[in-house]
Design a protein around this motif. Sequence first.
Motif, mmCIF file in Angstrom:
data_model
loop_
_atom_site.group_PDB
_atom_site.id
_atom_site.type_symbol
_atom_site.label_atom_id
_atom_site.label_comp_id
_atom_site.label_asym_id
_atom_site.label_seq_id
_atom_site.Cartn_x
_atom_site.Cartn_y
_atom_site.Cartn_z
ATOM 1 N N GLU A 32 -7.789 7.842 3.472
ATOM 2 C CA GLU A 32 -7.957 6.517 2.871
ATOM 3 C C GLU A 32 -9.079 5.690 3.497
ATOM 4 O OE1 GLU A 32 -5.459 2.382 2.406
ATOM 5 O OE2 GLU A 32 -4.362 4.223 2.783
ATOM 6 N N GLU A 33 -9.078 5.516 4.808
ATOM 7 C CA GLU A 33 -10.100 4.675 5.448
ATOM 8 C C GLU A 33 -11.505 5.213 5.221
ATOM 9 O OE1 GLU A 33 -9.875 3.095 9.477
ATOM 10 O OE2 GLU A 33 -7.691 3.131 9.254
ATOM 11 N N ILE B 50 -12.527 4.757 1.509
ATOM 12 C CA ILE B 50 -12.857 3.375 1.184
ATOM 13 C C ILE B 50 -14.233 3.019 1.736
ATOM 14 C CG2 ILE B 50 -12.221 0.960 1.642
ATOM 15 C CD1 ILE B 50 -9.294 1.832 1.132
ATOM 16 N N LYS C 233 0.445 4.173 -2.775
ATOM 17 C CA LYS C 233 0.129 5.568 -2.449
ATOM 18 C C LYS C 233 1.146 6.512 -3.078
ATOM 19 C CE LYS C 233 -1.964 4.580 1.992
ATOM 20 N NZ LYS C 233 -1.816 4.709 3.438
ATOM 21 N N GLU D 26 0.810 -1.223 0.000
ATOM 22 C CA GLU D 26 0.000 0.000 0.000
ATOM 23 C C GLU D 26 0.846 1.277 0.000
ATOM 24 O OE1 GLU D 26 -3.463 0.260 2.451
ATOM 25 O OE2 GLU D 26 -3.772 -1.900 2.309
ATOM 26 N N LYS E 148 -17.279 1.810 -0.561
ATOM 27 C CA LYS E 148 -17.993 0.557 -0.288
ATOM 28 C C LYS E 148 -19.499 0.812 -0.193
ATOM 29 C CE LYS E 148 -16.144 -2.162 2.891
ATOM 30 N NZ LYS E 148 -15.357 -2.601 4.061
ATOM 31 N N GLU F 204 -14.620 -4.847 -1.304
ATOM 32 C CA GLU F 204 -13.452 -4.245 -0.639
ATOM 33 C C GLU F 204 -12.332 -3.981 -1.641
ATOM 34 O OE1 GLU F 204 -11.200 -2.893 2.691
ATOM 35 O OE2 GLU F 204 -13.223 -3.700 2.843
ATOM 36 N N GLU F 205 -12.050 -4.971 -2.469
ATOM 37 C CA GLU F 205 -10.992 -4.854 -3.476
ATOM 38 C C GLU F 205 -11.290 -3.734 -4.475
ATOM 39 O OE1 GLU F 205 -9.456 -7.578 -7.192
ATOM 40 O OE2 GLU F 205 -10.166 -8.604 -5.395
ATOM 41 N N LYS G 165 -10.919 -0.223 -2.869
ATOM 42 C CA LYS G 165 -9.506 0.206 -2.810
ATOM 43 C C LYS G 165 -9.018 0.613 -4.196
ATOM 44 C CE LYS G 165 -8.105 -2.289 1.288
ATOM 45 N NZ LYS G 165 -7.300 -3.362 1.875
#
Length: 179
Positions: free
Chosen positions: A102-103, A106, A8, A4, A110, A154-155, A158
């Motif tokens: 990022e979190e 994502i 980034k 990751e 989702k 999830e994939e 990201k």
Amino acid sequence: MMNERKIKKKYILNFINILKNFNEDKINKIDANFVSTQFITFNSSLESKEIYLLLKPLENMGFEIISKENIREIKKIYFREYTKKFFIELKNDEFGGDISLEEEEIKTFKKFLKIIITISKNKSIEDLTIMLTLIAEINKTENLEVVLNENNIEEIAKLMLFYPCYNHKKSNLIIYLKN
């Protein structure tokens, strides 16, 4: 697969290169390209009013629903090979792209993908495709095509955040739905 941190760093460098190449000449030709927008396209026997009700959760997420007749012509031309009966722009200038969050991003992606999957499960919706655009310029940018299903949310979420890092020419992510 890159870790990751490398992803980034590569994403940031590619994004900086894209911005460097977005010079005054391109700004003067702004009608020939467009940036940062989302589209959804599909076939359906439903009426427009029923389609709008299906898309309401996206509107509740902050997207402005723009019907095909109100979409700029260059956008329709750029995505013409993907366009189906319904072609809708999902305008939200705040949607995604902030790699420092990022979190949170994502999670947002989702949520977006889960809504899209729910829409695609409607028996009257067929061949649903999502197009996410960083920058689109005819004969210059390319599309990265992937398939979404309930097992890879999830994939794909990201990937939505990091897709420009794989190849800055592939500035548009085309997501096909498989149920």
